[in-house]
Design an enzyme around this catalytic site. Structure first.
Site, mmCIF file in Angstrom:
data_model
loop_
_atom_site.group_PDB
_atom_site.id
_atom_site.type_symbol
_atom_site.label_atom_id
_atom_site.label_comp_id
_atom_site.label_asym_id
_atom_site.label_seq_id
_atom_site.Cartn_x
_atom_site.Cartn_y
_atom_site.Cartn_z
ATOM 1 N N ASP A 66 0.835 -1.187 0.000
ATOM 2 C CA ASP A 66 0.000 0.000 0.000
ATOM 3 C C ASP A 66 0.881 1.252 0.000
ATOM 4 O OD1 ASP A 66 -2.493 1.365 0.290
ATOM 5 O OD2 ASP A 66 -1.890 1.793 2.339
ATOM 6 N N THR B 128 -3.200 4.922 -3.917
ATOM 7 C CA THR B 128 -2.179 5.749 -3.284
ATOM 8 C C THR B 128 -0.828 5.604 -3.970
ATOM 9 O OG1 THR B 128 -1.878 3.987 -1.712
ATOM 10 C CG2 THR B 128 -3.241 5.797 -1.027
ATOM 11 N N THR B 129 -0.571 4.434 -4.527
ATOM 12 C CA THR B 129 0.690 4.250 -5.237
ATOM 13 C C THR B 129 0.650 5.013 -6.554
ATOM 14 O OG1 THR B 129 0.672 2.036 -4.349
ATOM 15 C CG2 THR B 129 2.360 2.538 -5.953
ATOM 16 N N ASP C 191 -8.772 -0.921 1.982
ATOM 17 C CA ASP C 191 -8.798 -0.378 0.622
ATOM 18 C C ASP C 191 -10.057 -0.811 -0.100
ATOM 19 O OD1 ASP C 191 -6.414 0.701 1.165
ATOM 20 O OD2 ASP C 191 -5.320 -0.207 -0.504
#
Lengths: 540, 540
Positions: free
Chosen positions: B73, B106-107, B404
Site C-alpha cells: 500500500d 495511493t501508489t 482499501d
C-alpha cells in the site's frame, strides 16, 4: 597622552554618518532580493524550513518576511511595513517591500553625492503626496448601488489578488466563493466571522462554502453514535458548562460519619448532573454544544432522548455558532428560555474527506460562513488559506471603499509619467528627487516582466510610449508577453491597496534615510559581537 | 552587492548581519532548487513504482523499534519510510490525502507525480518557465479529466446483484498479498459496506464497520460477522459459553458501591461501623445484581470491571457478565443490539435492553484466547470483519487491503460512475491530451505533450511489473485504442489473453482516477513554483 574616554560599554557597535545610511540601504536591498521573485502571476514561491523542521511554502510577501527572522535594525523596517500592509489591506505585501527597496536604491546616489537627507526626505514626501492625490483623481468608481456591478467589481479584485498565488488556475472559482463569503457578513465585515477549515484530500474544486457554521466533530464518548445526526430547525443550546459527573468543588473534602450518608452524597452528585440534563431536555433544545467536555453519562442521556451533543467545541467555533444561530453562551442552565437558545434551519453531521463535520445551515442571523478548503498536501492548503485570506481582505476593502485602479503595473506607469511631468515644472533639487521616485515606480512592471521571463526593457519602452500617448491603463499583459489595457482586461486592484503601499513604502524610505547613527549594545550572555570571518576584512 | 545567505559588508569591511543565524542557513535558488526538488521527489516515486499493479511487489520495512511491516500500500510505505526531505514529505502527504479521500490508488498518485516531475525537468532544460509548465500541466489535467468523464460508465448499483461490486473490490485486492482468497475477501468487503450503507443519502459510516484481527488460522477463515466481536470473555470461567435469545444490559457503571467524586473520607471508629460498612457493600452488590435481573437481562456487558466478590455473586445469581469492554465496542454493541447504554443501575428498565440471537465464546485452536461474538442482533447495521492469518504481518496487510476494498465499495455507493482499470484510462487520457496539444497556439503545447507522456508512465510501470515488454505492450494497446476507439483497453497484467478490461472486469471508480490526476498535478505545481529554499544547514 590624551586619556581615552570610554563612553559606551565594550563591544558596543556604533557607526554613524553618511556611510551608515548607505550601509542601511544595502541591507534593505538584500532583503528586497528575497521577495523580488514572488511578485506577479508568474512569481515563484519560497520554501522555508525552520530550525524545528517545520516547512512553509509561500508566495505571500508578509509571510516570507515574517519567517526570515531579520535581525538587522534597518532591514527590520521593511518587515514591519510588509506586516502593516498585511494588517491594513491584506494584499500587496510584496509590492510594498519592492517599492521601498527601489525608492532607497534611487536615493542612494543622492546620499553619496552629499544631498542632505532631510532634503531627500522632503522630496520623497512630496512625490508621495502627489502620487496619492493622483491615484484618487484617476481611480474609477463603479456605481455601488448596482448589485450586479458591485459583485463584478469585487470578483475582479479578488481574482487579481489571487492571480499570483498557487491557486491562480482556480481563481474564477475562488473569487466567486470569496465574494459570496464576504457578502454574507454584516456591515462591519468582521474577519473572524469567516471560518476557514482545512481537510486533506480532494481537489481544490471540492472546496466548499458553507453558509453557516461548520466544525470538525469533537471527541465523543460512547453513546454518541446512537444520537441522531440530522435535525430540521432544532433549538441549539450553547453552554460553557461541564456536563460530567465530577466533584463540584475541587478542594472540598467530605467527612462522613456513617455509611448511610455515603449513599446520600453519591445520590446528591448524580442529582446535580441529572438536574442540569433534565433542564436542558425540558427546554426543548435538540443540539447541545459546550466549550467544556460533555461526559459519557450526559452523552448517553442525550442519546436516550434523541438529542445531539458535542463537547469541547473550540471557543471561536462556538462564538460563530452563536453569531449565526442566535442565542447566547450560557454558564448556567438555571433559566433556559427560548430567547437564549439558538436555532437554524438544518443541522447535520456530514463526512468530508476523512473527517466528520457538524454543519449548521440556514441560520436566521447568517452573518457568518465557513470555507472548507480541500487539497492534496498540508502546505498546499496552508498556502491556499493565506491566498484566500488575502482575497477576502481585498474584497472587504473594496466593498468599503470601492474605487479601483488597473493592476499589472498600469497604475505605476501612469504615476511615473505623472510625477515626471510635474517634476519638470519644479525648480531646485526636488526636481531630481521627484523624477527619481518616478523612475523607482517603474520597478513594479519591470519586476513583473522579469519574473515572467520577458524582455523587460522592451516592454517598459512600449509602456512608456503608450502612457505618453495618454493610454492611461496600459499595463503588462502576462499571458501574451505584450502590453494591454488592463482596465478592460479586468486586472483590477482597489486604489486603497496602492495608496497604502505607496505611503508605507515612502514612510519606510524616509525613516531609513533619516537614521545616521546606529548604536548596538553587545548581546548579553555572549562574548563581543562577532567580527566576521578572519581574513574577510578589507584593509582600511 | 552581497547576496543573502552570505555575510554582507559595509564600506569599512565590517560584516553586518541581516538575518538571524544567516551563516548557518542554507539557501538554494532558481533552477537549482527546482532540480533538486525534482530529484528528491523522483527518488520517492521510484521506490513505489515497483509496487504498482496486480503483479507489484511488496516492501518490507523495519521501524526503529524493530517492528516489521510488509506492505504493498503506497500510503503505508511512505508513512513508514519516515522521510525527512521537505519535498519528499509533500509526496507523502499527497498519498496520505488520496488515502483519506479515496482509500485506494495511493501508489498510482505518487508514480504519476514522479513522472510529471521527470517530464518537467526536460522542459526546464529547454528553458521553459516553471510556471508556464505548471499552468500547462493544469490545463492538461483538466483536459484529461474531461476525457475521463466522457469515457466513464455508470455502474449498475443493485443491492440484489452484488456481482459487479465484487468484481471491483477484486480489482483493488488484486495487487495485495491476500489475493489467494481474492473473491472471498471481496465478498466480505462488499457485504460489509452494503450492510451499513445508507442508500438514500449515499453515505457510509465507517465507524460501524469494525475490523478485528487475530493471528492464527488461515486467511480463508476470515469472516464477516453481522454483529460485534469483542476481544473479551465471560468474567467467570463457569459461566455458560453460549447464550441464545438473550437480552443484554449495557452498563457504563462499575459493579461496585458507588463512590462520590468529591474527595471524601469515611471515619470508621468502631467494629460496629466496620461491619456496617461491609454489610452495606454486600447489600449494594445484591441490589445491583437484582436490578439487572429484574429488568430481565440475561447478560451484562460492563465498561468497567468488578472484583472477584462481585464476579462470584454474578455466577451465583446466574447472570453472565463481560467486563472491561472498551468504549467504542460498547457503542457498537448498543447500536447492533438496539439497546441503550445505561449509566446507572437505577435507570435500568426492560426497554433499554438490547437483544441478540446468539452470544457465544469463540475458542482458537490450542491457545486459550477467547473472543466473544454477538450475532443475530435486532439491528444489523453494525458489522465486524474478523481477519485470520498465518502471521502478524499477513494479518496486518490483510487489514489494510480490506480497508482499501471497503473504501472502493464505499466510493461506488457514493458515486457509481466507473472507468476501467489496468492503465486503460491513463492511455485514453494520454491520447486525448496529446491530440488536444496540437490545437494549442502557445508555449503550453510542450507541457501538454509532457503531461500525456507522463500519464503513460502508469501503464508502463504496470507492464514492467508484470514482466511484459513495457514499450511494446504500451504501443500496441495505444494503437488499438485509437483504431478501435475503445477506452477500455488496458494492460493485460494477469495474462488472461484479452486486453479488454471490460471482459476482465478490472474496474476502478471515476472519482478515484480524477482525484489521482488532480492531486498529482496540484503537488507538481507546488513543487515547480518554489525557487528559493532556506533551511538550517545541518539538514539534508
Amino acid at each position: 597622552m590624551q586619556p581615552q574616554i570610554i563612553l559606551l560599554k565594550e563591544g558596543t557597535e556604533a557607526s554613524q554618518g553618511r556611510s551608515q545610511i548607505i550601509s542601511n540601504i544595502n541591507a534593505c536591498q538584500a532583503i528586497v532580493d528575497c521577495v523580488r521573485t514572488t511578485l506577479g502571476p508568474r512569481g515563484m514561491d519560497k520554501l522555508m524550513v525552520e530550525a524545528q523542521g517545520k516547512a512553509t511554502i509561500s508566495n505571500d510577501g508578509a509571510t516570507i518576511m515574517k519567517l526570515l527572522d531579520v535581525v538587522h535594525p534597518a532591514a527590520k523596517t521593511l518587515v514591519d511595513i510588509a506586516k502593516s500592509q498585511d494588517a491594513e489591506v491584506g494584499d500587496g505585501t510584496t509590492s510594498v517591500v519592492i517599492l521601498a527597496g527601489e525608492f532607497l536604491k534611487q536615493m542612494k546616489p543622492f546620499v553619496e553625492e552629499g544631498v542632505h537627507s532631510q532634503i531627500i526626505i522632503r522630496g520623497v514626501r512630496k512625490a508621495t503626496q502627489l502620487a496619492v492625490q493622483f491615484i484618487n483623481e484617476i481611480a474609477v468608481k463603479p456605481k455601488k448601488d448596482d448589485e450586479v456591478e458591485l459583485r463584478q467589481l469585487l470578483e475582479k479584485c479578488a481574482a487579481t489578488a489571487m492571480g499570483s498565488k498557487l491557486i491562480n488556475q482556480q481563481k474564477d472559482f475562488f473569487s466567486r466563493m470569496v465574494v459570496d463569503a464576504v457578502m454574507m457578513l454584516d456591515e462591519l465585515l468582521p474577519l473572524n466571522m469567516i471560518g476557514i477549515k482545512k481537510v486533506p484530500g480532494g481537489a481544490l474544486e471540492d472546496t466548499l462554502l458553507v453558509a453557516g457554521v461548520a466544525f470538525k466533530k469533537t471527541f465523543s464518548y460512547a453513546g454518541f453514535e446512537m444520537q441522531p445526526k440530522q435535525y430540521t430547525s432544532p433549538k441549539i443550546a450553547l453552554l460553557n458548562i461541564e456536563l460530567e459527573l465530577k466533584a463540584e468543588r475541587d478542594n472540598a473534602e467530605i467527612r462522613l460519619e456513617n455509611v448511610e450518608e455515603y449513599q446520600k452524597v453519591v445520590d446528591a452528585e448524580w442529582t446535580i448532573l441529572y438536574d442540569k440534563l433534565e433542564k436542558l431536555h425540558l427546554s426543548g433544545a435538540k443540539v447541545v454544544l459546550s466549550k467544556l467536555p460533555i461526559g459519557d453519562v450526559a452523552t448517553q442521556y442525550f442519546a436516550d432522548r434523541d438529542m445531539f451533543c458535542a463537547g469541547r467545541v473550540p471557543e471561536e467555533d462556538l462564538k460563530r455558532t452563536m453569531k449565526a444561530c442566535g442565542g447566547s453562551i450560557l454558564t448556567t442552565v438555571a433559566d433556559l428560555e427560548d430567547s437564549v437558545l439558538g436555532t437554524c434551519e438544518h443541522f447535520e453531521e456530514k463526512q468530508i474527506g476523512g473527517d466528520r463535520f457538524n454543519i449548521f445551515t440556514g441560520c436566521p442571523q447568517a452573518k457568518t460562513c465557513t470555507i472548507i478548503i480541500r487539497g492534496g498536501a498540508e502546505q498546499f492548503m496552508e498556502e491556499t488559506e493565506r491566498s484566500l485570506h488575502d482575497a477576502i481582505m481585498i474584497v472587504r476593502r473594496a466593498k468599503k471603499n470601492d474605487a479601483v485602479v488597473a493592476g499589472g503595473g498600469a497604475i505605476e506607469m501612469e504615476l511615473s509619467k505623472h510625477l515626471r511631468d510635474i517634476s519638470r515644472t519644479i525648480a531646485g533639487k526636488e526636481q531630481m528627487l521627484i523624477s527619481a521616485i518616478a523612475r523607482a515606480l517603474e520597478v513594479i512592471p519591470r519586476q513583473l516582466c522579469d519574473n515572467a521571463g520577458f524582455d523587460s526593457t522592451n516592454i517598459l519602452n512600449k509602456l512608456r510610449q503608450k502612457h505618453a500617448q495618454g493610454n492611461r491603463w496600459m499595463g503588462v499583459d502576462i499571458l501574451n508577453e505584450d502590453v494591454a489595457d488592463n482596465m478592460e482586461k479586468c486586472v483590477w486592484e482597489p486604489s486603497l491597496v496602492k495608496i497604502n503601499a505607496l505611503s508605507a513604502a515612502s514612510e519606510a524610505t524616509c525613516l531609513i534615510l533619516s537614521v545616521d547613527e546606529t548604536i548596538k549594545n553587545p548581546k548579553s550572555g555572549e562574548g563581543p559581537a562577532p567580527q566576521g570571518r578572519p581574513g574577510a576584512r578589507r584593509p582600511f | 552587492m552581497a547576496s543573502m545567505g552570505a555575510l554582507a559588508f559595509d564600506e569599512y569591511g565590517r560584516p553586518f548581519i541581516i538575518i538571524k543565524d544567516q551563516d548557518r542557513q542554507k539557501r538554494l535558488t532558481g533552477n537549482a532548487a527546482i532540480k533538486s526538488h525534482i530529484l528528491a521527489a523522483r527518488t520517492v516515486a521510484s521506490t513505489l513504482r515497483t509496487s504498482l499493479g496486480p503483479k507489484g511487489l511488496d516492501k518490507l520495512m523495519v521501524s526503529a523499534d524493530g517492528d516489521i511491516t510488509i506492505t504493498n500500500d503506497g500510503a503505508t510505505i511512505l508513512k513508514m519510510m519516515d522521510v525527512d526531505h521537505q519535498i519528499a514529505k509533500l509526496l507523502v502527504q499527497l498519498s496520505q490525502s488520496q488515502d483519506d479521500e479515496i482509500g485506494d490508488g495511493t501508489t498510482g498518485v505518487v508514480v504519476l507525480a514522479g513522472a510529471l516531475l521527470e517530464k518537467a525537468e526536460h522542459l526546464l532544460d529547454k528553458g521553459v518557465h516553471p510556471i508556464r509548465i505548471a499552468d500547462g500541466f493544469e490545463m492538461a489535467a483538466r483536459c484529461a479529466i474531461q476525457s475521463l468523464e466522457r469515457s466513464a460508465e455508470t455502474f449498475p448499483l443493485d443491492v440484489n446483484n452484488l456481482e459487479p461490486l465484487i468484481q471491483t473490490a477484486m480489482t483493488t485486492l488484486g495487487s495485495k498479498i491476500i489475493n489467494k482468497c481474492h473473491r472471498h475477501m471481496a465478498e466480505i468487503a462488499v457485504n460489509a459496506v452494503l450492510a451499513v450503507a445508507d442508500m438514500e443519502t449515499r453515505d457510509v459510516n465507517f465507524e460501524l464497520i469494525k475490523v478485528e484481527t487475530k493471528v492464527g488460522g488461515q486467511l480463508e477463515d476470515t469472516m464477516l460477522v453481522k454483529g460485534v466481536i469483542v476481544d473479551k470473555d465471560f468474567s467467570h470461567p463457569q459461566m455458560p459459553k453460549v447464550l441464545r435469545n438473550v437480552k443484554i444490559a449495557i452498563l457504563t457503571c462499575p459493579f461496585e458501591p458507588p463512590k462520590p467524586k468529591t474527595k471524601h473520607k469515611l471515619d470508621v471508629t468502631s467494629v460496629e461501623d466496620y461491619k456496617n460498612l461491609r454489610k452495606y457493600e454486600h447489600e449494594k452488590f445484591e441490589e445491583m445484581v437484582q436490578q439487572v435481573k429484574d429488568s430481565g437481562a440475561g447478560l451484562a456487558i460492563c465498561q468497567w470491571g468488578f472484583d472477584d466478590e462481585a464476579n462470584h455473586m454474578l455466577l451465583q445469581r446466574e447472570l453472565p457478565a463481560v467486563r472491561w469492554v472498551g468504549g467504542p465496542e460498547i457503542e457498537l454493541i448498543a447500536i447492533a443490539t438496539g439497546g441503550r447504554i445505561v449509566p446507572r443501575f437505577e435507570e435500568l428498565t426492560p426497554d433499554k435492553l438490547g437483544y441478540a440471537g446468539v452470544v457465544k465464546e469463540l475458542c482458537f485452536g490450542t491457545t486459550k484466547d477467547r473472543m466473544l461474538v454477538i450475532e443475530e442482533c435486532t439491528n444489523s447495521k453494525a458489522v465486524t470483519i474478523f481477519i485470520r492469518g498465518g502471521n502478524k504481518m499477513i494479518v496486518e496487510e490483510a487489514k489494510r487491503s480490506i480497508h482499501d476494498a471497503l473504501c472502493v465499495v464505499r466510493n461506488l455507493v457514493r458515486d457509481n460512475r466507473i472507468v476501467y482499470g489496468g492503465g486503460a484510462p491513463e492511455i485514453s487520457c494520454a491520447i486525448a491530451v496529446a491530440k488536444e496539444a496540437d490545437a494549442i497556439k502557445t508555449l503550453e503545447q510542450y507541457p501538454f505533450r509532457a503531461f500525456a507522456d507522463a500519464l503513460e508512465s502508469i501503464p508502463l510501470a504496470l507492464a514492467e511489473n508484470s514482466g511484459l515488454n513495457p514499450i511494446h505492450t504500451l504501443t500496441e494497446i495505444k494503437s488499438r485504442q485509437v483504431a478501435e476507439n475503445n477506452p477500455a483497453l488496458g494492460i493485460d497484467c494477469l495474462c488472461k489473453g484479452t486486453a479488454d478490461m471490460k471482459e476482465q472486469h478490472v474496474i476502478e471508480t471515476l472519482h478515484s482516477k480524477k482525484q489521482q490526476i488532480l492531486l498529482a498535478t496540484q503537488v507538481v505545481k507546488m513543487i515547480l513554483k518554489i525557487d528559493d529554499v532556506r533551511s538550517p544547514d545541518d539538514g539534508y
